[in-house]
Write a protein that holds these residues in place. Structure first.
Motif, PDB file in Angstrom:
ATOM      1  N   ALA A 186       0.819  -1.222   0.000  1.00  0.00           N
ATOM      2  CA  ALA A 186       0.000   0.000   0.000  1.00  0.00           C
ATOM      3  C   ALA A 186       0.849   1.267   0.000  1.00  0.00           C
ATOM      4  O   ALA A 186       0.379   2.329   0.400  1.00  0.00           O
ATOM      5  N   ALA A 187       2.077   1.154  -0.475  1.00  0.00           N
ATOM      6  CA  ALA A 187       3.010   2.286  -0.384  1.00  0.00           C
ATOM      7  C   ALA A 187       2.546   3.510  -1.167  1.00  0.00           C
ATOM      8  O   ALA A 187       2.915   4.643  -0.850  1.00  0.00           O
ATOM      9  N   LYS A 188       1.734   3.315  -2.208  1.00  0.00           N
ATOM     10  CA  LYS A 188       1.308   4.431  -3.053  1.00  0.00           C
ATOM     11  C   LYS A 188      -0.050   5.004  -2.657  1.00  0.00           C
ATOM     12  O   LYS A 188      -0.545   5.941  -3.286  1.00  0.00           O
ATOM     13  N   GLU A 189      -0.626   4.454  -1.593  1.00  0.00           N
ATOM     14  CA  GLU A 189      -1.951   4.913  -1.175  1.00  0.00           C
ATOM     15  C   GLU A 189      -1.878   6.236  -0.410  1.00  0.00           C
ATOM     16  O   GLU A 189      -0.880   6.527   0.264  1.00  0.00           O
ATOM     17  N   LYS A 190      -2.935   7.018  -0.514  1.00  0.00           N
ATOM     18  CA  LYS A 190      -3.026   8.279   0.219  1.00  0.00           C
ATOM     19  C   LYS A 190      -3.918   8.150   1.453  1.00  0.00           C
ATOM     20  O   LYS A 190      -3.841   8.969   2.367  1.00  0.00           O
ATOM     21  N   GLU A 191      -4.775   7.121   1.455  1.00  0.00           N
ATOM     22  CA  GLU A 191      -5.694   6.903   2.569  1.00  0.00           C
ATOM     23  C   GLU A 191      -5.739   5.412   2.909  1.00  0.00           C
ATOM     24  O   GLU A 191      -5.699   4.562   2.017  1.00  0.00           O
ATOM     25  N   ILE A 192      -5.816   5.120   4.202  1.00  0.00           N
ATOM     26  CA  ILE A 192      -5.973   3.738   4.673  1.00  0.00           C
ATOM     27  C   ILE A 192      -7.061   3.738   5.737  1.00  0.00           C
ATOM     28  O   ILE A 192      -7.101   4.617   6.607  1.00  0.00           O
ATOM     29  N   MET A 193      -7.938   2.752   5.658  1.00  0.00           N
ATOM     30  CA  MET A 193      -9.001   2.660   6.664  1.00  0.00           C
ATOM     31  C   MET A 193      -8.549   1.784   7.833  1.00  0.00           C
ATOM     32  O   MET A 193      -8.028   0.679   7.641  1.00  0.00           O
ATOM     33  N   LEU A 194      -8.753   2.268   9.058  1.00  0.00           N
ATOM     34  CA  LEU A 194      -8.490   1.507  10.282  1.00  0.00           C
ATOM     35  C   LEU A 194      -9.838   1.140  10.887  1.00  0.00           C
ATOM     36  O   LEU A 194     -10.559   1.997  11.395  1.00  0.00           O
ATOM     37  N   MET A 195     -10.188  -0.140  10.806  1.00  0.00           N
ATOM     38  CA  MET A 195     -11.471  -0.588  11.340  1.00  0.00           C
ATOM     39  C   MET A 195     -11.336  -0.941  12.823  1.00  0.00           C
ATOM     40  O   MET A 195     -10.410  -1.651  13.221  1.00  0.00           O
ATOM     41  N   LYS A 196     -12.264  -0.447  13.613  1.00  0.00           N
ATOM     42  CA  LYS A 196     -12.299  -0.756  15.044  1.00  0.00           C
ATOM     43  C   LYS A 196     -13.680  -1.281  15.404  1.00  0.00           C
ATOM     44  O   LYS A 196     -14.668  -1.007  14.720  1.00  0.00           O
ATOM     45  N   GLN A 197     -13.718  -2.018  16.500  1.00  0.00           N
ATOM     46  CA  GLN A 197     -14.987  -2.362  17.127  1.00  0.00           C
ATOM     47  C   GLN A 197     -14.915  -1.860  18.556  1.00  0.00           C
ATOM     48  O   GLN A 197     -14.084  -2.306  19.347  1.00  0.00           O
ATOM     49  N   MET A 198     -15.782  -0.903  18.868  1.00  0.00           N
ATOM     50  CA  MET A 198     -15.697  -0.229  20.155  1.00  0.00           C
ATOM     51  C   MET A 198     -17.047  -0.224  20.865  1.00  0.00           C
ATOM     52  O   MET A 198     -18.099  -0.436  20.263  1.00  0.00           O
ATOM     53  N   LYS A 199     -16.963   0.028  22.155  1.00  0.00           N
ATOM     54  CA  LYS A 199     -18.152   0.251  22.970  1.00  0.00           C
ATOM     55  C   LYS A 199     -17.829   1.362  23.949  1.00  0.00           C
ATOM     56  O   LYS A 199     -16.812   1.301  24.654  1.00  0.00           O
ATOM     57  N   ASN A 200     -18.641   2.382  23.955  1.00  0.00           N
ATOM     58  CA  ASN A 200     -18.401   3.560  24.794  1.00  0.00           C
ATOM     59  C   ASN A 200     -17.015   4.152  24.544  1.00  0.00           C
ATOM     60  O   ASN A 200     -16.320   4.577  25.481  1.00  0.00           O
ATOM     61  N   GLY A 201     -16.608   4.138  23.272  1.00  0.00           N
ATOM     62  CA  GLY A 201     -15.340   4.746  22.896  1.00  0.00           C
ATOM     63  C   GLY A 201     -14.108   3.938  23.226  1.00  0.00           C
ATOM     64  O   GLY A 201     -12.985   4.435  23.110  1.00  0.00           O
ATOM     65  N   LYS A 202     -14.282   2.652  23.607  1.00  0.00           N
ATOM     66  CA  LYS A 202     -13.145   1.828  24.005  1.00  0.00           C
ATOM     67  C   LYS A 202     -13.121   0.549  23.173  1.00  0.00           C
ATOM     68  O   LYS A 202     -14.168  -0.045  22.910  1.00  0.00           O
ATOM     69  N   VAL A 203     -11.893   0.115  22.797  1.00  0.00           N
ATOM     70  CA  VAL A 203     -11.748  -1.188  22.153  1.00  0.00           C
ATOM     71  C   VAL A 203     -11.709  -2.259  23.233  1.00  0.00           C
ATOM     72  O   VAL A 203     -11.650  -1.968  24.427  1.00  0.00           O
ATOM     73  N   ALA A 204     -11.734  -3.516  22.788  1.00  0.00           N
ATOM     74  CA  ALA A 204     -11.967  -4.614  23.722  1.00  0.00           C
ATOM     75  C   ALA A 204     -10.812  -4.898  24.669  1.00  0.00           C
ATOM     76  O   ALA A 204     -11.011  -5.467  25.734  1.00  0.00           O
ATOM     77  N   SER A 205      -9.564  -4.539  24.306  1.00  0.00           N
ATOM     78  CA  SER A 205      -8.449  -4.929  25.160  1.00  0.00           C
ATOM     79  C   SER A 205      -7.294  -3.940  25.057  1.00  0.00           C
ATOM     80  O   SER A 205      -7.161  -3.209  24.067  1.00  0.00           O
ATOM     81  N   LYS A 206      -6.471  -3.961  26.081  1.00  0.00           N
ATOM     82  CA  LYS A 206      -5.241  -3.155  26.064  1.00  0.00           C
ATOM     83  C   LYS A 206      -4.332  -3.598  24.934  1.00  0.00           C
ATOM     84  O   LYS A 206      -3.592  -2.792  24.355  1.00  0.00           O
ATOM     85  N   GLN A 207      -4.377  -4.885  24.598  1.00  0.00           N
ATOM     86  CA  GLN A 207      -3.555  -5.405  23.516  1.00  0.00           C
ATOM     87  C   GLN A 207      -3.863  -4.684  22.210  1.00  0.00           C
ATOM     88  O   GLN A 207      -2.959  -4.291  21.467  1.00  0.00           O
ATOM     89  N   GLN A 208      -5.144  -4.493  21.903  1.00  0.00           N
ATOM     90  CA  GLN A 208      -5.512  -3.793  20.676  1.00  0.00           C
ATOM     91  C   GLN A 208      -5.064  -2.336  20.717  1.00  0.00           C
ATOM     92  O   GLN A 208      -4.618  -1.789  19.704  1.00  0.00           O
ATOM     93  N   ASP A 209      -5.172  -1.717  21.869  1.00  0.00           N
ATOM     94  CA  ASP A 209      -4.671  -0.337  22.012  1.00  0.00           C
ATOM     95  C   ASP A 209      -3.188  -0.267  21.693  1.00  0.00           C
ATOM     96  O   ASP A 209      -2.731   0.611  20.960  1.00  0.00           O
ATOM     97  N   ASN A 210      -2.417  -1.188  22.252  1.00  0.00           N
ATOM     98  CA  ASN A 210      -0.965  -1.173  22.047  1.00  0.00           C
ATOM     99  C   ASN A 210      -0.591  -1.496  20.606  1.00  0.00           C
ATOM    100  O   ASN A 210       0.389  -0.963  20.076  1.00  0.00           O
ATOM    101  N   ARG A 211      -1.348  -2.377  19.971  1.00  0.00           N
ATOM    102  CA  ARG A 211      -1.101  -2.641  18.556  1.00  0.00           C
ATOM    103  C   ARG A 211      -1.279  -1.364  17.731  1.00  0.00           C
ATOM    104  O   ARG A 211      -0.489  -1.070  16.831  1.00  0.00           O
ATOM    105  N   GLU A 212      -2.338  -0.647  18.040  1.00  0.00           N
ATOM    106  CA  GLU A 212      -2.582   0.586  17.294  1.00  0.00           C
ATOM    107  C   GLU A 212      -1.467   1.602  17.514  1.00  0.00           C
ATOM    108  O   GLU A 212      -1.066   2.317  16.582  1.00  0.00           O
ATOM    109  N   VAL A 213      -0.957   1.680  18.734  1.00  0.00           N
ATOM    110  CA  VAL A 213       0.162   2.586  19.008  1.00  0.00           C
ATOM    111  C   VAL A 213       1.360   2.215  18.138  1.00  0.00           C
ATOM    112  O   VAL A 213       1.995   3.074  17.517  1.00  0.00           O
ATOM    113  N   GLY A 214       1.683   0.909  18.074  1.00  0.00           N
ATOM    114  CA  GLY A 214       2.786   0.462  17.238  1.00  0.00           C
ATOM    115  C   GLY A 214       2.540   0.753  15.770  1.00  0.00           C
ATOM    116  O   GLY A 214       3.442   1.202  15.049  1.00  0.00           O
TER     117      GLY A 214
END
Length: 354
Positions: A186-214
């Motif tokens: 995807a090196a030539k792309e200008k936009e990438i979609m990041l899909m999340k599944q959340m409830k009350n603004g939070k994802v299901a686990s700290k693991q998913q949060d840390n993955r997103e940070v990385g």
């Protein structure tokens, strides 16, 4: 000779009774300092290695372990963890190891508290925990520490809780790696979609949060001009509602050709892409569950990152077994491999290493 030596032989070499040697070998009280010194000197000289397996079998005690895990659907990441844990109990059945699985509802604090209270009431020999929020989980683990019940953290690492051990991926590195692999195509792309599944603004686990940070660290360092468009597919919605949200997104953003999610539900987007014949869009996700594998083979999922969920469950139970039954030292942190699956190699992936 060291492996075949008998307690009677150690007693004769030490000049003490057989009963005294037995108490020392099993770390029981009522042994004088001089007798202990004599026996320990002999043990060192003969390099005595006790057969812990034989001792544990002879003890004939039942060991009850509990796995506390989110309630889940079939063909889910958690199902593989559960299967691995129960399989280990079968393998260790000669030692009377039993595993009970208890469930709690994600994002429901009261559900976690209720399940943990039931576990404390049962008083198991060891516990495996998929954590909730840190403060809620700590209320449970503090009680386990007070009762001297060892516990293992699974999926999300919270070192402040002082677990016996941890099993899971290095989630920051996993997210960083995911971004690097995605941008190979995807090196030539200008936009990438990041899909999340959340409830009350939070994802299901700290693991998913840390993955997103990385993931975001890699994108910031190497592709700062690429816009990351977040899309929330709310938990526990009907498929028709997901279809409406996805149809609206891809209609609004026709230039998005690559997507990523930090959870195991890439198939939600993958199945939509196949149904709507959007052959120029792919998503990358986590975990080799059945629905993801189908989409990977059919081309709507570009990559999957696998983390041996079955082996995580198996190894957690086996680690409790080694620490509690065999009284062995165990590794405090156990990072699972970060493995990349494509349609070309998915059929060769083995979820177990047994």
């Amino acid at each position: 000779m060291a492996e075949k030596i008998r307690i009677k032989d150690i007693a004769e070499l030490s000049g003490v009774s057989v009963g005294t040697v037995d108490r020392i070998l099993h770390n029981r009280p009522n042994v004088s300092k001089s007798a202990r010194e004599k026996v320990e000197k002999v043990l060192k000289e003969i390099n005595y290695q006790p057969n812990m397996y034989a001792a544990a079998l002879a003890y004939n005690k039942t060991y009850n372990f509990t796995l506390l895990i989110p309630r889940h659907a079939s063909e889910a990441y958690w199902e593989e963890i559960e299967e691995g844990a129960l399989r280990c109990a079968e393998v260790r059945s000669d030692f009377h190891v039993q595993v009970e699985v208890k469930y709690y509802t994600r994002f429901d604090t009261l559900s976690f508290i209720k399940a943990s209270a039931e576990i404390l009431k049962d008083g198991p020999n060891g516990v495996i925990i998929v954590p909730s929020d840190l403060d809620v989980t700590q209320g449970f683990t503090d009680q386990l520490h007070m009762r001297k019940i060892p516990f293992i953290l699974l999926d999300s690492y919270m070192p402040d809780l002082k677990p016996l051990s941890f099993f899971g991926q290095d989630s920051f590195q996993s997210g960083y790696f995911a971004a690097k692999m995605l941008m190979l195509i995807a090196a030539k792309e200008k936009e990438i979609m990041l899909m999340k599944q959340m409830k009350n603004g939070k994802v299901a686990s700290k693991q998913q949060d840390n993955r997103e940070v990385g993931f975001r660290h890699y994108m910031h360092d190497h592709f700062p001009a690429v816009q990351i468009l977040e899309l929330d597919l709310p938990l526990e919605e009907e498929r028709s509602e997901y279809d409406n949200i996805l149809e609206d997104f891809f209609t609004t953003h026709p230039n998005v050709h690559h997507c990523i999610t930090m959870c195991s539900k890439a198939h939600i987007v993958g199945e939509f892409l196949l149904r709507t014949n959007r052959r120029n869009v792919q998503i990358m996700g986590y975990d080799m569950v059945g629905k993801n594998a189908v989409c990977l083979r059919q081309g709507s999922i570009s990559f999957l990152i696998a983390q041996h969920a079955f082996m995580q469950g198996y190894n957690c139970v086996d680690t409790l077994f080694k620490a509690i039954v065999l009284r062995q030292e165990v590794e405090p942190v156990n990072y699972m491999p970060i493995e990349l699956l494509t349609k070309e190699n998915v059929d060769f992936y083995r979820r177990t290493q047994l």
